[in-house]
Design a protein around this motif. Structure first.
Motif, PDB file in Angstrom:
ATOM      1  N   VAL B 118      11.534  -6.023  44.368  1.00 31.91           N
ATOM      2  CA  VAL B 118      11.499  -4.948  43.388  1.00 31.91           C
ATOM      3  C   VAL B 118      10.368  -5.202  42.378  1.00 31.91           C
ATOM      4  O   VAL B 118       9.781  -4.267  41.840  1.00 31.91           O
ATOM      5  CB  VAL B 118      12.868  -4.823  42.677  1.00 31.91           C
ATOM      6  N   MET B 119      10.040  -6.487  42.179  1.00 35.13           N
ATOM      7  CA  MET B 119       9.014  -6.843  41.197  1.00 35.13           C
ATOM      8  C   MET B 119       7.638  -6.292  41.566  1.00 35.13           C
ATOM      9  O   MET B 119       6.806  -6.098  40.697  1.00 35.13           O
ATOM     10  CB  MET B 119       8.905  -8.373  41.064  1.00 35.13           C
ATOM     11  N   ASN B 120       7.360  -6.096  42.851  1.00 33.51           N
ATOM     12  CA  ASN B 120       6.082  -5.460  43.175  1.00 33.51           C
ATOM     13  C   ASN B 120       6.258  -4.020  43.673  1.00 33.51           C
ATOM     14  O   ASN B 120       5.376  -3.195  43.510  1.00 33.51           O
ATOM     15  CB  ASN B 120       5.256  -6.296  44.167  1.00 33.51           C
ATOM     16  N   ALA B 121       7.432  -3.706  44.227  1.00 35.12           N
ATOM     17  CA  ALA B 121       7.608  -2.363  44.793  1.00 35.12           C
ATOM     18  C   ALA B 121       7.602  -1.277  43.711  1.00 35.12           C
ATOM     19  O   ALA B 121       7.287  -0.120  43.998  1.00 35.12           O
ATOM     20  CB  ALA B 121       8.901  -2.297  45.603  1.00 35.12           C
ATOM     21  N   VAL B 122       7.914  -1.642  42.465  1.00 36.11           N
ATOM     22  CA  VAL B 122       7.843  -0.637  41.400  1.00 36.11           C
ATOM     23  C   VAL B 122       6.422  -0.098  41.239  1.00 36.11           C
ATOM     24  O   VAL B 122       6.228   0.961  40.633  1.00 36.11           O
ATOM     25  CB  VAL B 122       8.348  -1.163  40.033  1.00 36.11           C
ATOM     26  N   GLY B 123       5.462  -0.786  41.804  1.00 36.02           N
ATOM     27  CA  GLY B 123       4.086  -0.304  41.780  1.00 36.02           C
ATOM     28  C   GLY B 123       3.921   1.084  42.388  1.00 36.02           C
ATOM     29  O   GLY B 123       2.956   1.781  42.099  1.00 36.02           O
ATOM     30  N   VAL B 124       4.857   1.490  43.206  1.00 36.87           N
ATOM     31  CA  VAL B 124       4.748   2.768  43.917  1.00 36.87           C
ATOM     32  C   VAL B 124       4.616   3.971  42.975  1.00 36.87           C
ATOM     33  O   VAL B 124       4.046   4.990  43.341  1.00 36.87           O
ATOM     34  CB  VAL B 124       5.960   2.973  44.876  1.00 36.87           C
ATOM     35  N   THR B 218      10.563   8.272  24.541  1.00 38.61           N
ATOM     36  CA  THR B 218       9.666   7.314  25.199  1.00 38.61           C
ATOM     37  C   THR B 218       9.669   7.546  26.713  1.00 38.61           C
ATOM     38  O   THR B 218      10.715   7.665  27.341  1.00 38.61           O
ATOM     39  CB  THR B 218      10.124   5.876  24.891  1.00 38.61           C
ATOM     40  N   LEU B 219       8.456   7.576  27.261  1.00 41.63           N
ATOM     41  CA  LEU B 219       8.307   7.817  28.701  1.00 41.63           C
ATOM     42  C   LEU B 219       8.775   6.607  29.500  1.00 41.63           C
ATOM     43  O   LEU B 219       8.422   5.461  29.189  1.00 41.63           O
ATOM     44  CB  LEU B 219       6.831   8.097  29.009  1.00 41.63           C
ATOM     45  N   CYS B 220       9.574   6.888  30.514  1.00 33.71           N
ATOM     46  CA  CYS B 220      10.095   5.842  31.410  1.00 33.71           C
ATOM     47  C   CYS B 220       9.979   6.310  32.854  1.00 33.71           C
ATOM     48  O   CYS B 220       9.731   7.476  33.128  1.00 33.71           O
ATOM     49  CB  CYS B 220      11.573   5.579  31.125  1.00 33.71           C
ATOM     50  N   VAL B 221      10.171   5.371  33.754  1.00 38.17           N
ATOM     51  CA  VAL B 221      10.300   5.716  35.169  1.00 38.17           C
ATOM     52  C   VAL B 221      11.576   5.070  35.691  1.00 38.17           C
ATOM     53  O   VAL B 221      11.781   3.865  35.502  1.00 38.17           O
ATOM     54  CB  VAL B 221       9.097   5.218  35.993  1.00 38.17           C
ATOM     55  N   GLY B 222      12.423   5.877  36.289  1.00 37.66           N
ATOM     56  CA  GLY B 222      13.645   5.354  36.889  1.00 37.66           C
ATOM     57  C   GLY B 222      13.472   5.227  38.392  1.00 37.66           C
ATOM     58  O   GLY B 222      12.862   6.094  39.027  1.00 37.66           O
ATOM     59  N   PHE B 223      13.981   4.127  38.944  1.00 38.58           N
ATOM     60  CA  PHE B 223      13.879   3.874  40.390  1.00 38.58           C
ATOM     61  C   PHE B 223      15.274   3.638  40.947  1.00 38.58           C
ATOM     62  O   PHE B 223      16.037   2.850  40.386  1.00 38.58           O
ATOM     63  CB  PHE B 223      13.087   2.597  40.666  1.00 38.58           C
ATOM     64  N   ALA B 224      15.606   4.277  42.038  1.00 37.29           N
ATOM     65  CA  ALA B 224      16.871   3.985  42.711  1.00 37.29           C
ATOM     66  C   ALA B 224      16.596   3.700  44.184  1.00 37.29           C
ATOM     67  O   ALA B 224      15.799   4.389  44.819  1.00 37.29           O
ATOM     68  CB  ALA B 224      17.840   5.150  42.567  1.00 37.29           C
ATOM     69  N   HIS B 251      19.544   0.391  40.815  1.00 38.76           N
ATOM     70  CA  HIS B 251      18.628   1.101  39.926  1.00 38.76           C
ATOM     71  C   HIS B 251      17.785   0.091  39.164  1.00 38.76           C
ATOM     72  O   HIS B 251      18.228  -1.020  38.910  1.00 38.76           O
ATOM     73  CB  HIS B 251      19.423   1.908  38.886  1.00 38.76           C
ATOM     74  N   CYS B 252      16.585   0.490  38.786  1.00 40.62           N
ATOM     75  CA  CYS B 252      15.869  -0.247  37.765  1.00 40.62           C
ATOM     76  C   CYS B 252      15.001   0.739  36.997  1.00 40.62           C
ATOM     77  O   CYS B 252      14.928   1.921  37.335  1.00 40.62           O
ATOM     78  CB  CYS B 252      15.065  -1.425  38.323  1.00 40.62           C
ATOM     79  N   LEU B 253      14.401   0.261  35.920  1.00 40.12           N
ATOM     80  CA  LEU B 253      13.780   1.167  34.951  1.00 40.12           C
ATOM     81  C   LEU B 253      12.502   0.535  34.425  1.00 40.12           C
ATOM     82  O   LEU B 253      12.488  -0.654  34.100  1.00 40.12           O
ATOM     83  CB  LEU B 253      14.772   1.372  33.793  1.00 40.12           C
ATOM     84  N   THR B 254      11.459   1.327  34.343  1.00 45.17           N
ATOM     85  CA  THR B 254      10.253   0.865  33.668  1.00 45.17           C
ATOM     86  C   THR B 254      10.059   1.665  32.386  1.00 45.17           C
ATOM     87  O   THR B 254      10.122   2.901  32.408  1.00 45.17           O
ATOM     88  CB  THR B 254       9.005   1.025  34.563  1.00 45.17           C
ATOM     89  N   ILE B 255       9.849   0.959  31.297  1.00 48.68           N
ATOM     90  CA  ILE B 255       9.476   1.616  30.043  1.00 48.68           C
ATOM     91  C   ILE B 255       7.953   1.600  29.995  1.00 48.68           C
ATOM     92  O   ILE B 255       7.333   0.534  30.047  1.00 48.68           O
ATOM     93  CB  ILE B 255      10.077   0.880  28.825  1.00 48.68           C
ATOM     94  N   VAL B 256       7.382   2.797  29.948  1.00 47.60           N
ATOM     95  CA  VAL B 256       5.938   2.928  30.114  1.00 47.60           C
ATOM     96  C   VAL B 256       5.211   2.541  28.832  1.00 47.60           C
ATOM     97  O   VAL B 256       5.643   2.905  27.729  1.00 47.60           O
ATOM     98  CB  VAL B 256       5.586   4.378  30.521  1.00 47.60           C
ATOM     99  N   GLY B 257       4.116   1.794  28.983  1.00 41.83           N
ATOM    100  CA  GLY B 257       3.264   1.460  27.837  1.00 41.83           C
ATOM    101  C   GLY B 257       2.128   2.462  27.730  1.00 41.83           C
ATOM    102  O   GLY B 257       2.320   3.656  27.948  1.00 41.83           O
TER     103      GLY B 257
END
Lengths: 272, 272
Positions: B118-124, B218-224, B251-257
Motif C-alpha cells: 500500500v505504501m507505493n500503490a497509493v501512487g496510482v 482539506t483535500l484528501c484521497v480515499g483508497f479502498a 481503506h487508507c487515506l492521503t491528506i494532500v499537501g
C-alpha cells in the motif's frame, strides 16, 4: 484498453500472474526503456528473454517516443488491448501520470497493475518505511551545475529523526552537447550514479553549507540491484560505504535517522 | 531456507512468477493472517483458492503463532525450504523484521521476494511518492484512549507542502476485554477502520487542538481495496469523502499537501 504494468525490480520473473495474464491478452506490447531498463538485467538483445516469456514481440519506447508519440500508442489502445510495461511500479520512483492523463483525455480506459518499487523495497534493510521523510533525488553534478536543494530536505528529515531515501541520477539517452551543436542527435552513453559518487557529492555540499545536516560518520544503507538475485545491501558510515564496491547499477542510498531497537538489530546484519 | 514472499495487494493473482516458483519449491507454506488476510478477498475458506494455485496446503499463522511459535517454523526452515507468505510486501506497511532477526540468529538463510505494498500503490492517484512526508497510523479511539500523536506529524508535513499517508487501524483477533477478565481467550470480531471514521477522528482532534493543521475542506484521497479488481479511489475534501461509501476494507487515506499541475490533473479524474 491500456494496461500499465509494473514489472518489478529484478528480472522477467518479477511480473505478477495478473500482469502476465494482461500481457497475454494484449495485441501490442511497449516497454519503457528510458529510466531503468538497462538495470533490469537486460541489454538491448536481452529484450528477447521477455519476448520469449510473453510469446510476442516488444516495442522499446524510449523517452522520445513516450513524450512525442504517446498518442499513437493511445489511439491503438482505443481499438485493442495494449500494454505499456514499466520497470518497478508504474507510480513508484518514476511516475507515468502524464501518460494516464493523456489516455483519459482521449477516453482510453487505463488499468494499472502494481508491483514492487524501489520506494518500498528499501524496506528490506529493516528501516521502517513509515519512518522515512521526504525522498530526495541526487543529480549528477557538472562543472557548472551543482544544485543542492536536497540538502535542506535531508537536514529537515534528520532533524525529525526520519530516514531519507536518496534516489541517484540516471542518464540514459541524453543527447550529447556536441551533437546538439551539430544539429544531429547523438547520445551520451548511459550513466548511473554510484553510491560512492553520491556520498562524495553529499559531503561536498555539507562542506560548503556547513550546517551539520550529516557528516562522514553518519550511518547510511547502500542498496544495489534491489530485487535481483545478486542484490547488495550494506550498512555503514558514509566514509565506510564510500569504499564499498557495490557493482553494477542501479544504486540507491538511505541516510539513517533515529533508529528503534528492532531497526538496529536488522541493520547489524548488513554492517560492512 | 526461509522464503518471505510478498503476495501483493489484490488476490492470488498478484504473486510474482518468482514468488510462485519459490512456493512450488517449498515443502511447507505458512501465511500470515493477522494483518490483512481478510482484506485479501479471502475468507478462511477462501484459503483454498491459494492452495489450489500452489498445489499444496497452507498453514494460517495468526499473531499468536508468529509471536510465540516462530522458532518452530524457523527450525523447519533449517531442514528444508519453508515459505512465509505475506499480504502486500514483507517490509511494507507491516514489517517482518522481527522474524528476520530471529531467523538470522538461528542461522537460517532468508530470502525476501518483493511485491507491491500500500505504501507505493497509493501512487496510482497521481500524487508523487517522493512528495510524501512521514506516514501516520490512525488508531481506533476508545472512550478512554484517544492518542493523537499523528496530529503534529500531519501538521509538519502540511507545513512543508508534503502529502501524508494515513494507515487506518486494523483489529484482528484482539482478545475481548470480557474474556481477559475471565482468563479464557475469546476474540473480538475483526474490525477495520473506514475512511469515514478516520475523518471523524481527524476532525475531532483538529477541533480539540485548534492549530489549523487541516480542516473539513482539506483535500484528501480515499483508497479502498487497492490492487483488487474493485478498488475505489476518490479525491475530495474531508467533508465530501466522509459521505462516500467506500465499501469493504482495507481503506487508507492521503491528506494532500501542495500539488504540482500534473498531480492536480490526475486528481481531477478521481474527484467525487
Amino acid at each position: 484498453m491500456l494496461y500499465i504494468i509494473g514489472l518489478g525490480l529484478g528480472d522477467e520473473k518479477d511480473i505478477t500472474l495478473r500482469g502476465l495474464e494482461a500481457v497475454k491478452k494484449c495485441q501490442k506490447l511497449y516497454i519503457e526503456s528510458y529510466t531503468s531498463l538497462l538495470s533490469f538485467g537486460i541489454s538491448k538483445d536481452g529484450i528477447s528473454t521477455l519476448e520469449k516469456l510473453y510469446g510476442k514481440p516488444l516495442t522499446v519506447a524510449d523517452r522520445e517516443m513516450v513524450e512525442e508519440k504517446a498518442d499513437d500508442m493511445l489511439l491503438e489502445a482505443r481499438e485493442f488491448d495494449v500494454a505499456f510495461l514499466v520497470v518497478g511500479d508504474p507510480f513508484g520512483a518514476t511516475t507515468h501520470s502524464d501518460l494516464v492523463v493523456r489516455a483519459k483525455k482521449l477516453e482510453v480506459e487505463v488499468k494499472v497493475i502494481y508491483n514492487a518499487s524501489v520506494m518500498n523495497a528499501v524496506g528490506v534493510c529493516g528501516l521502517q518505511l513509515y519512518r522515512y521523510g521526504e525522498t530526495v533525488s541526487l543529480p549528477f553534478f557538472t562543472e557548472t551545475w551543482r544544485p543542492d536543494s536536497f540538502y535542506e530536505k535531508i537536514q529537515r528529515n534528520r532533524g525529525l529523526g526520519l530516514h531519507t531515501l536518496c534516489l541517484l541520477d540516471i542518464r540514459v539517452k541524453e543527447p550529447s552537447l556536441e551533437s546538439l551543436c551539430r544539429g544531429k542527435k547523438q547520445y551520451e552513453p548511459p550513466s548511473f550514479m554510484t553510491i560512492g559518487v553520491a556520498i562524495d557529492q553529499l559531503l561536498e555540499v555539507e562542506q560548503l553549507r556547513g550546517e551539520l545536516a550529516y557528516n562522514e560518520d553518519t550511518l547510511c544503507v547502500g542498496f544495489a540491484r534491489l530485487g535481483s538475485e545478486n542484490q547488495k545491501v550494506v550498512a555503514g558510515s558514509m566514509k565506510q560505504l564510500r569504499t564499498v564496491d557495490f557493482g553494477q547499477p542501479l544504486h540507491c542510498l538511505t541516510i539513517v535517522g533515529k533508529t528503534h531497537p528492532v531497526e538496529e538489530e536488522m541493520l547489524d546484519f548488513y554492517r560492512s
